[in-house]
Design an enzyme around this catalytic site. Structure first.
Site, mmCIF file in Angstrom:
data_model
loop_
_atom_site.group_PDB
_atom_site.id
_atom_site.type_symbol
_atom_site.label_atom_id
_atom_site.label_comp_id
_atom_site.label_asym_id
_atom_site.label_seq_id
_atom_site.Cartn_x
_atom_site.Cartn_y
_atom_site.Cartn_z
ATOM 1 N N LEU A 126 0.870 -1.201 0.118
ATOM 2 C CA LEU A 126 0.131 -0.064 -0.027
ATOM 3 C C LEU A 126 0.962 1.525 0.097
ATOM 4 O O LEU A 126 2.162 0.954 0.248
ATOM 5 C CB LEU A 126 -0.401 -0.466 1.171
ATOM 6 N N ASP A 127 0.333 1.817 -0.496
ATOM 7 C CA ASP A 127 1.228 3.115 -0.238
ATOM 8 C C ASP A 127 1.126 4.000 0.922
ATOM 9 O O ASP A 127 0.563 3.543 2.433
ATOM 10 C CB ASP A 127 -0.035 4.921 -1.029
ATOM 11 N N ARG A 128 1.759 4.866 0.447
ATOM 12 C CA ARG A 128 2.577 5.448 2.427
ATOM 13 C C ARG A 128 1.864 6.365 3.097
ATOM 14 O O ARG A 128 0.832 5.785 4.414
ATOM 15 C CB ARG A 128 3.729 6.539 2.748
ATOM 16 N N ARG A 177 -6.907 6.587 -7.037
ATOM 17 C CA ARG A 177 -6.652 7.908 -6.871
ATOM 18 C C ARG A 177 -6.746 7.950 -8.570
ATOM 19 O O ARG A 177 -6.681 8.790 -8.704
ATOM 20 C CB ARG A 177 -5.522 7.844 -6.437
#
Length: 284
Positions: free
Chosen positions: A129-131, A224
């Site tokens: 997952l992204d930060r 996103r």
């Protein structure tokens, strides 16, 4: 870790390992730092096995990278067995070290947890997952298990808070490519790779929509980019047009993970609540 088998047809050890999805890298590591035995006797990969033989694979001890510093902070563990670990990652934490955030990553947190249990394993990130995206992250405890996951199909669902009033449900099929002006951002482009996202709206008001999202492909920043593309950027996403003065990081959470276990072959379904995003929706 020892894997035990009863042989059902005559073949060499090497043939059996290859047929059961042991990678070349794993077989090489076993030969150097593991062991193979048939009926209790050490053998090489050239050994010819007979029906009914008892075959054991003693996996090599894996040494974590020296770049990883164990981070002894309690984990939010939602599932664990001897092969895998699934944790609920908070926002503002990298899955793995980066140049900007070299330590205190989730993998270092998992490493500290396993070391504290005296498990001589090396955590491998299977789903990232992204930060600034929270939610479920899957780790394999061994390189061989990580390799087996390359053939496993995942079903992932997310919750997001988006600007505006989305349709009650929808499907976004738009190819995604790297942005020529950035090494980080992505964009919808005819030159990109096929990407498909579906969603349905759980709740909405005049300004915001709370949506459950399903990924059908796994492109970088897919949700996103797709939500920005349809005119409903995710709240707090400063990379894709969703800046909000009260929200730091995109309002996006991986809330569901489904897959077939590569060793046990049972279906695993993991769900976590998304009350924080519901609360944010109610506040904003």
């Amino acid at each position: 870790m020892i894997f035990k088998y009863v042989i059902e047809k005559s073949e060499t050890v090497k043939s059996f390992l290859q047929r059961n999805d042991y990678s070349k890298k794993t077989i090489s590591a076993i030969k150097h730092n593991g062991a193979l035995s048939v009926n209790g006797r050490s053998v090489t990969v050239r050994k010819e096995m007979a029906i009914g033989d008892h075959f054991e694979v003693h996996m090599p001890i894996e040494t974590p990278s020296s770049n990883l510093l164990p981070y002894p902070k309690p984990l939010d563990i939602v599932y664990e067995d001897e092969f895998i670990l699934i944790v609920n990652k908070p926002q503002l934490q990298n899955c793995a070290p980066s140049r900007e955030h070299p330590h205190e990553s989730l993998v270092e947190q998992v490493l500290a947890y396993l070391m504290n249990k005296d498990e001589q394993t090396n955590p491998h990130i299977v789903t990232r997952l992204d930060r600034n995206t929270s939610g479920l992250v899957l780790f394999a405890k061994f390189g061989h298990i990580h390799h087996l996951f390359s053939k496993v199909k995942f079903e992932k669902e997310y919750i997001c808070l988006a600007y505006g009033r989305t349709q009650s449900e929808g499907v976004i099929e738009a190819p995604i490519a790297r942005d020529n002006e950035s090494i980080i951002t992505r964009k919808v482009s005819d030159k990109g790779k096929y990407a498909k996202t579906s969603y349905y709206t759980i709740a909405q008001n005049n300004n915001l929509s709370l949506c459950k999202v399903k990924l059908h492909t796994g492109r970088t920043h897919q949700i996103r980019v797709h939500f920005q593309f349809m005119g409903h950027p995710i709240v707090g996403d400063d990379l894709y047009g969703g800046i909000h003065r009260l929200v730091e990081g995109q309002s996006l959470q991986c809330c569901s993970l489904k897959f077939v276990h590569p060793i046990k072959h049972n279906k695993i379904t993991i769900n976590v609540d998304y009350k924080q995003l519901i609360q944010l929706f109610n506040v904003l």
